[in-house]
Structures are given as structure tokens and as C-alpha cells.
Write a protein that holds these residues in place. Structure first.
Motif, PDB file in Angstrom:
ATOM      1  N   ARG A   1       0.815  -1.215   0.000  1.00  0.00           N
ATOM      2  CA  ARG A   1       0.000   0.000   0.000  1.00  0.00           C
ATOM      3  C   ARG A   1       0.846   1.261   0.000  1.00  0.00           C
ATOM      4  O   ARG A   1       1.846   1.358   0.725  1.00  0.00           O
ATOM      5  CB  ARG A   1      -0.906  -0.004   1.235  1.00  0.00           C
ATOM      6  CG  ARG A   1      -2.030   0.989   1.198  1.00  0.00           C
ATOM      7  CD  ARG A   1      -3.085   0.619   2.211  1.00  0.00           C
ATOM      8  NE  ARG A   1      -2.601   0.783   3.574  1.00  0.00           N
ATOM      9  CZ  ARG A   1      -2.772   1.901   4.288  1.00  0.00           C
ATOM     10  NH1 ARG A   1      -3.409   2.929   3.771  1.00  0.00           N
ATOM     11  NH2 ARG A   1      -2.333   1.960   5.517  1.00  0.00           N
ATOM     12  N   ASP A   2       0.450   2.230  -0.819  1.00  0.00           N
ATOM     13  CA  ASP A   2       1.053   3.557  -0.789  1.00  0.00           C
ATOM     14  C   ASP A   2       0.372   4.342   0.321  1.00  0.00           C
ATOM     15  O   ASP A   2      -0.765   4.795   0.179  1.00  0.00           O
ATOM     16  CB  ASP A   2       0.872   4.269  -2.136  1.00  0.00           C
ATOM     17  CG  ASP A   2       1.714   3.651  -3.233  1.00  0.00           C
ATOM     18  OD1 ASP A   2       2.874   3.312  -2.952  1.00  0.00           O
ATOM     19  OD2 ASP A   2       1.207   3.488  -4.358  1.00  0.00           O
ATOM     20  N   VAL A   3       1.085   4.517   1.432  1.00  0.00           N
ATOM     21  CA  VAL A   3       0.509   5.172   2.608  1.00  0.00           C
ATOM     22  C   VAL A   3       0.591   6.691   2.487  1.00  0.00           C
ATOM     23  O   VAL A   3      -0.293   7.416   2.956  1.00  0.00           O
ATOM     24  CB  VAL A   3       1.217   4.685   3.885  1.00  0.00           C
ATOM     25  CG1 VAL A   3       0.616   5.343   5.119  1.00  0.00           C
ATOM     26  CG2 VAL A   3       1.108   3.175   3.998  1.00  0.00           C
ATOM     27  N   VAL A   4       1.664   7.174   1.879  1.00  0.00           N
ATOM     28  CA  VAL A   4       1.843   8.606   1.605  1.00  0.00           C
ATOM     29  C   VAL A   4       2.213   8.733   0.145  1.00  0.00           C
ATOM     30  O   VAL A   4       3.068   8.000  -0.356  1.00  0.00           O
ATOM     31  CB  VAL A   4       2.941   9.219   2.502  1.00  0.00           C
ATOM     32  CG1 VAL A   4       3.249  10.651   2.086  1.00  0.00           C
ATOM     33  CG2 VAL A   4       2.522   9.173   3.967  1.00  0.00           C
ATOM     34  N   ARG A   5       1.564   9.692  -0.555  1.00  0.00           N
ATOM     35  CA  ARG A   5       1.754   9.768  -2.000  1.00  0.00           C
ATOM     36  C   ARG A   5       1.945  11.207  -2.467  1.00  0.00           C
ATOM     37  O   ARG A   5       1.087  12.064  -2.281  1.00  0.00           O
ATOM     38  CB  ARG A   5       0.536   9.171  -2.714  1.00  0.00           C
ATOM     39  CG  ARG A   5       0.334   7.694  -2.438  1.00  0.00           C
ATOM     40  CD  ARG A   5      -0.885   7.146  -3.147  1.00  0.00           C
ATOM     41  NE  ARG A   5      -2.106   7.437  -2.408  1.00  0.00           N
ATOM     42  CZ  ARG A   5      -3.315   7.027  -2.787  1.00  0.00           C
ATOM     43  NH1 ARG A   5      -3.461   6.343  -3.909  1.00  0.00           N
ATOM     44  NH2 ARG A   5      -4.380   7.314  -2.062  1.00  0.00           N
ATOM     45  N   GLY A   6       3.115  11.477  -3.038  1.00  0.00           N
ATOM     46  CA  GLY A   6       3.362  12.703  -3.776  1.00  0.00           C
ATOM     47  C   GLY A   6       3.150  13.994  -3.015  1.00  0.00           C
ATOM     48  O   GLY A   6       2.533  14.935  -3.522  1.00  0.00           O
ATOM     49  N   ILE A   7       3.703  14.089  -1.799  1.00  0.00           N
ATOM     50  CA  ILE A   7       3.510  15.288  -0.989  1.00  0.00           C
ATOM     51  C   ILE A   7       4.567  16.332  -1.345  1.00  0.00           C
ATOM     52  O   ILE A   7       5.766  16.064  -1.325  1.00  0.00           O
ATOM     53  CB  ILE A   7       3.595  14.972   0.515  1.00  0.00           C
ATOM     54  CG1 ILE A   7       2.610  13.858   0.882  1.00  0.00           C
ATOM     55  CG2 ILE A   7       3.353  16.233   1.329  1.00  0.00           C
ATOM     56  CD1 ILE A   7       1.169  14.223   0.733  1.00  0.00           C
ATOM     57  N   ASP A   8       4.110  17.532  -1.656  1.00  0.00           N
ATOM     58  CA  ASP A   8       4.991  18.676  -1.918  1.00  0.00           C
ATOM     59  C   ASP A   8       4.607  19.800  -0.966  1.00  0.00           C
ATOM     60  O   ASP A   8       3.448  20.223  -0.939  1.00  0.00           O
ATOM     61  CB  ASP A   8       4.850  19.170  -3.362  1.00  0.00           C
ATOM     62  CG  ASP A   8       5.424  18.198  -4.375  1.00  0.00           C
ATOM     63  OD1 ASP A   8       6.648  18.035  -4.395  1.00  0.00           O
ATOM     64  OD2 ASP A   8       4.633  17.610  -5.130  1.00  0.00           O
TER      65      ASP A   8
END
Length: 264
Positions: free
Chosen positions: A16-23
Motif C-alpha cells: 500500500r502507498d501510505v503517503v503519496r506525492g507530498i509537496d
């Protein structure tokens, strides 16, 4: 000055992607609240931000890649208060708070006058001086939470990251905790706090980052972020909004999945 920056930050745990693409670029002198429902990825984001778990993308500390810092350097620059800490050793409260000075000490060195002053300042801020000689493992949950906050404050790092610092606190001490975080930001530090109390977040924070399913779905000033549509979309609840500058936000009821997000 930007103290911490995230570029396309992501965390995958198992399948699972728990955190995705945070800027996001987080500036000194600001109190930044991280909000979102249970399982949104808030604590995972914080741990990735500190380099404590493998992540994709990049974290910059003071403009430099976090990966280029030694752990001791990070510990001097970022003070971290994790959630749900368990105390295993029967230290006195004062000795426990003193552990916050470890990043500043050389191996086998003793605590000096500057360290003792920092410990005293932290205990005064958290209003735990009367607990100084108590055994930390015998404290109530709320007392322990305040002591652990004092330990984080004792580091006196330019960045303070606190994961659910208000857990176990009564209303008066929740307000006190937010006042402490606000004062730390006003003194020029970057303060990042994972929060669940929407009113306190709206009242005290300069900026809110709202996560849902590991993605950043809102980022801005509380008055811009905290809307009926956001409460419905992210939390699935309706709410009461009032208080003017004080920013009172009270969740009222769960909404059906097909509810109009603009309904109060």
C-alpha cells in the motif's frame, strides 16, 4: 526561511502507498498543523519527514538533502515528540526531561550549565516543576504527556515536530499545549504538529496540511482550509463554524456517503 521541504514525498508499506506525492515547503516562525482522519498517513508522513522510514522523493532540511545529515545533526536541528510513547525506566521527571539535551552532548560528557538552563526553561514552559522529583513511570497519562513535551522542548532545536501532542490532556492543558507550540513558532522556530482538535488547529495554527488516503488534499491558512465542504469530503461529517477570529469548528454529525458537501 524554509526549514523543511518535501518534494514528491511518498511512503509504501507492504502493498500500500501510505503517503503519496507530498509537496510542501515549511517556513521558520510558523505553526503548521497536519490534519486528517485516522489512517490518512499523518504519522507516516511525519516519520518520513524525519528520515525515520524509507521514502521516495526528497526531504530538504535548511536547503540541504536530509539524507546528507548525520543522525546526530538531525537530532540537534529537529526535536521530535512521537505519539504514544511508553516509558520503561523509572527515571525522575527531571532526569527524563534532561534526555532532551543528549543531542548536544559529546560522548561521556556531563550536563553543563547551559544544559541545566535549557532543562529548567522546558520544565517551566510545560509547568511541570512540581513533578521534578516524581518517578515518570508513576505519572498519569496527561502528566506524562506534558513531561515528554518538556523533553522535546529541552532540545531547543530550530524545528519541533510533535505527533498528537494533545493526546491524554484535559481541556486546560490542551490549550496550554497549543499556547506553548504557538509561542515556539513566534520565537522563530518551525513547529509541525499532528492534530485532531479542529478548533484548536483553526485557532492556533498559521497553516494546515490536510491528508486523505495519503494525499495532500488541502494546504493553506485555517480560514481557507476549514470549510463545510472539507469536513464533509475528508471527515464525512457536518459541522458548526463560528467564533470569528477564534475559529470555532465543532463536528456535529456523520453524513451519508451521498451527502451534499456544502450542507452544514
Amino acid at each position: 526561511m524554509v526549514m523543511l521541504a518535501m518534494r514528491d514525498l511518498g511512503v509504501r508499506l507492504g502493498p500500500r502507498d501510505v503517503v503519496r506525492g507530498i509537496d510542501a515547503a515549511l517556513e521558520a516562525g510558523r505553526l503548521v498543523g497536519i490534519l486528517g482522519p485516522n489512517g490518512a498517513g499523518k504519522s507516516t508522513l511525519v516519520r518520513a519527514l524525519l528520515g525515520l522510514i524509507p521514502a521516495t522523493g526528497e526531504v530538504l532540511l535548511e536547503g540541504r538533502p536530509l539524507a546528507g545529515f548525520a543522525r546526530a545533526e538531525i537530532a540537534r536541528r529537529i526535536s521530535y515528540l512521537p505519539q504514544g510513547q511508553v516509558l520503561h525506566w523509572p527515571l525522575t521527571v527531571e532526569r527524563l526531561v534532561a534526555l532532551g539535551r543528549l543531542p548536544h552532548l559529546a560522548p561521556f560528557s556531563r550536563i553543563g550549565a547551559a544544559d541545566r538552563a535549557a532543562i529548567s526553561r522546558a520544565m517551566a514552559l510545560a509547568e511541570i516543576e512540581p513533578l521534578a522529583d516524581r518517578t515518570a513511570t508513576e505519572l498519569s497519562g496527561g502528566e506524562r504527556a506534558r513531561v515528554l513535551l518538556a523533553r522535546a522542548l529541552a532540545v531547543e532545536a530550530p524545528v519541533l515536530v510533535a505527533d498528537e501532542p494533545l493526546a491524554s490532556l484535559d481541556p486546560a492543558h490542551q490549550i496550554q499545549g497549543m499556547e506553548i507550540l504557538r509561542d515556539q513558532a513566534d520565537a522563530g522556530r518551525l513547529v509541525v504538529a499532528v492534530l485532531h482538535d479542529l478548533s484548536l488547529a483553526a485557532r492556533f495554527c498559521d497553516r494546515l496540511l490536510v491528508l486523505r488516503d495519503g494525499r495532500l488534499v488541502a494546504d493553506g491558512a485555517p480560514r481557507d482550509v476549514m470549510t463545510p465542504a472539507l469536513l464533509a469530503d475528508v471527515y464525512g461529517v457536518s459541522g458548526y463554524f463560528g467564533g470569528g477570529e477564534e475559529g470555532v469548528v465543532v463536528p456535529l454529525a456523520r453524513l451519508p456517503l451521498t451527502a451534499d458537501p456544502n450542507r452544514l
